[in-house]
Design a protein around this motif. Sequence first.
Motif, PDB file in Angstrom:
ATOM      1  N   ALA A 150       6.298   4.498   9.249  1.00  0.00           N
ATOM      2  CA  ALA A 150       4.948   4.037   9.582  1.00  0.00           C
ATOM      3  C   ALA A 150       5.000   2.989  10.685  1.00  0.00           C
ATOM      4  N   THR A 151       6.002   2.130  10.655  1.00  0.00           N
ATOM      5  CA  THR A 151       6.138   1.096  11.675  1.00  0.00           C
ATOM      6  C   THR A 151       6.252   1.712  13.061  1.00  0.00           C
ATOM      7  N   ILE A 152       7.048   2.775  13.174  1.00  0.00           N
ATOM      8  CA  ILE A 152       7.254   3.423  14.470  1.00  0.00           C
ATOM      9  C   ILE A 152       6.054   4.272  14.867  1.00  0.00           C
ATOM     10  N   LEU A 153       5.548   5.092  13.946  1.00  0.00           N
ATOM     11  CA  LEU A 153       4.415   5.957  14.289  1.00  0.00           C
ATOM     12  C   LEU A 153       3.177   5.156  14.662  1.00  0.00           C
ATOM     13  N   SER A 154       3.008   4.003  14.025  1.00  0.00           N
ATOM     14  CA  SER A 154       1.833   3.194  14.355  1.00  0.00           C
ATOM     15  C   SER A 154       1.950   2.548  15.731  1.00  0.00           C
ATOM     16  N   VAL A 155       3.176   2.307  16.202  1.00  0.00           N
ATOM     17  CA  VAL A 155       3.335   1.841  17.591  1.00  0.00           C
ATOM     18  C   VAL A 155       2.755   2.879  18.546  1.00  0.00           C
ATOM     19  N   ARG A 156       3.088   4.130  18.299  1.00  0.00           N
ATOM     20  CA  ARG A 156       2.546   5.202  19.143  1.00  0.00           C
ATOM     21  C   ARG A 156       1.023   5.266  19.020  1.00  0.00           C
ATOM     22  N   ALA A 157       0.517   5.041  17.808  1.00  0.00           N
ATOM     23  CA  ALA A 157      -0.936   5.125  17.605  1.00  0.00           C
ATOM     24  C   ALA A 157      -1.659   4.033  18.382  1.00  0.00           C
ATOM     25  N   SER A 184       0.843  -1.201   0.000  1.00  0.00           N
ATOM     26  CA  SER A 184       0.000   0.000   0.000  1.00  0.00           C
ATOM     27  C   SER A 184       0.876   1.249   0.000  1.00  0.00           C
ATOM     28  N   SER A 185       0.243   2.399  -0.249  1.00  0.00           N
ATOM     29  CA  SER A 185       0.981   3.664  -0.255  1.00  0.00           C
ATOM     30  C   SER A 185       1.661   3.896   1.087  1.00  0.00           C
ATOM     31  N   LYS A 186       2.787   4.587   1.038  1.00  0.00           N
ATOM     32  CA  LYS A 186       3.571   4.829   2.242  1.00  0.00           C
ATOM     33  C   LYS A 186       3.795   6.326   2.441  1.00  0.00           C
ATOM     34  N   PRO A 187       2.736   7.052   2.800  1.00  0.00           N
ATOM     35  CA  PRO A 187       2.896   8.485   3.059  1.00  0.00           C
ATOM     36  C   PRO A 187       3.651   8.716   4.363  1.00  0.00           C
ATOM     37  N   SER A 188       4.241   9.889   4.502  1.00  0.00           N
ATOM     38  CA  SER A 188       4.997  10.177   5.723  1.00  0.00           C
ATOM     39  C   SER A 188       4.085  10.500   6.893  1.00  0.00           C
ATOM     40  N   CYS A 206       6.678  -8.457   7.279  1.00  0.00           N
ATOM     41  CA  CYS A 206       6.796  -7.275   8.138  1.00  0.00           C
ATOM     42  C   CYS A 206       7.928  -6.345   7.705  1.00  0.00           C
ATOM     43  N   GLN A 207       8.956  -6.891   7.074  1.00  0.00           N
ATOM     44  CA  GLN A 207      10.105  -6.087   6.686  1.00  0.00           C
ATOM     45  C   GLN A 207       9.771  -5.048   5.632  1.00  0.00           C
ATOM     46  N   ILE A 208       8.750  -5.299   4.807  1.00  0.00           N
ATOM     47  CA  ILE A 208       8.462  -4.360   3.711  1.00  0.00           C
ATOM     48  C   ILE A 208       7.618  -3.172   4.161  1.00  0.00           C
ATOM     49  N   ALA A 209       7.256  -3.133   5.441  1.00  0.00           N
ATOM     50  CA  ALA A 209       6.562  -1.952   5.962  1.00  0.00           C
ATOM     51  C   ALA A 209       7.501  -0.755   5.948  1.00  0.00           C
ATOM     52  N   ASP A 210       6.949   0.431   5.790  1.00  0.00           N
ATOM     53  CA  ASP A 210       7.743   1.644   5.855  1.00  0.00           C
ATOM     54  C   ASP A 210       8.271   1.831   7.282  1.00  0.00           C
ATOM     55  N   PRO A 211       9.556   2.088   7.472  1.00  0.00           N
ATOM     56  CA  PRO A 211      10.095   2.240   8.833  1.00  0.00           C
ATOM     57  C   PRO A 211       9.394   3.325   9.640  1.00  0.00           C
ATOM     58  N   GLY A 270      14.133  -0.306  19.955  1.00  0.00           N
ATOM     59  CA  GLY A 270      14.578  -1.501  19.258  1.00  0.00           C
ATOM     60  C   GLY A 270      14.435  -1.376  17.756  1.00  0.00           C
ATOM     61  N   LEU A 271      13.332  -0.784  17.306  1.00  0.00           N
ATOM     62  CA  LEU A 271      13.107  -0.588  15.879  1.00  0.00           C
ATOM     63  C   LEU A 271      14.109   0.394  15.292  1.00  0.00           C
ATOM     64  N   GLU A 272      14.418   1.442  16.046  1.00  0.00           N
ATOM     65  CA  GLU A 272      15.359   2.446  15.563  1.00  0.00           C
ATOM     66  C   GLU A 272      16.794   1.920  15.535  1.00  0.00           C
ATOM     67  N   LYS A 273      17.126   1.039  16.463  1.00  0.00           N
ATOM     68  CA  LYS A 273      18.479   0.496  16.536  1.00  0.00           C
ATOM     69  C   LYS A 273      18.737  -0.526  15.435  1.00  0.00           C
ATOM     70  N   ASP A 274      17.831  -1.493  15.272  1.00  0.00           N
ATOM     71  CA  ASP A 274      17.988  -2.551  14.260  1.00  0.00           C
ATOM     72  C   ASP A 274      16.612  -3.154  14.018  1.00  0.00           C
ATOM     73  N   ARG A 275      15.875  -2.567  13.073  1.00  0.00           N
ATOM     74  CA  ARG A 275      14.484  -2.968  12.849  1.00  0.00           C
ATOM     75  C   ARG A 275      14.372  -4.452  12.492  1.00  0.00           C
ATOM     76  N   PHE A 276      15.282  -4.948  11.696  1.00  0.00           N
ATOM     77  CA  PHE A 276      15.177  -6.328  11.232  1.00  0.00           C
ATOM     78  C   PHE A 276      15.430  -7.318  12.364  1.00  0.00           C
TER      79      PHE A 276
END
Length: 288
Positions: free
Chosen positions: A197-204, A66-70, A190-195, A152-158
Amino acid sequence: MNHLITGQDARGNDIKLDYIDHGDGKPVVLIHGWPATYKMWEYQLNALTEQGFRVIAYTRRGFGNSSKPSEGHDYDTYADDLKAVLDQLDLQDVTLVGFSMGGGEVARYMGRHAGARVSRVAFVSAVTPFLLKTADNPEGVDRQTFDEMVEGLEKDRFDYLQGFGKKFYGVGLLSNPVSEATLDWTQAMCQIADPRATILSVRAWSETDFRQDLGTIQVPTLVIHGGDDALVPPAVSGERMTRFVPHAEFVEYAGAPHGLFIPEKERLNRDLITFVHGGDVQKTSDRY
């Protein structure tokens, strides 16, 4: 590849959601968890379609193909995207099924859009009613837990996602409910998610309060949660749902992990089919 255009981002770009639409009959819309795609529903897509339902599953913005807006990684926007899916496909008498963070979409849609087009809702391993511990939500989870996820995501997402996958399915020294191949498949999805979006959605999903949204739900409601869910503990989530949706059926899968849609797929499929047909899931599940 199928895409639905749900709207525009802050820069005026069309947002396209990758989706699948199988079968005919009463529509069931499946909403995936973090940070996966609609493909996590592989076994449910097949089972529900074979039962004569029309099954639609889509990948939310920021994930998969899907689209990956900022921006736009918040539940008001996610709920508006869900509305666009239902409207563009002109679906009626819909059963919404939300897994994990997808349960938040179900709740916010019902509150924000008055449950339009929806006749039933199901929450599976969902983040509802409100995960974050606050002064008026003392049963929640400490913010530090979610801060550590982001770190953890910011240090080494994979590497983080690899460890997350094992906890997701309840894999341990003495427990192997899914194969190594399934873990690899989940990691790749899971790896193909936008980094971002991955982090912002945790906050959401960790910080959004869905309690008022749940209070608006009047349609039949099913809540399914794994008793050994180490990521979204049932005491914080599933077990509390009937406080806010008193008519909801709560079914606990004893010993099941967060990602129960694979290790408990036969039971989950039967329960979802029973629920969409209007049956009593609690009594059905007691027999398994």
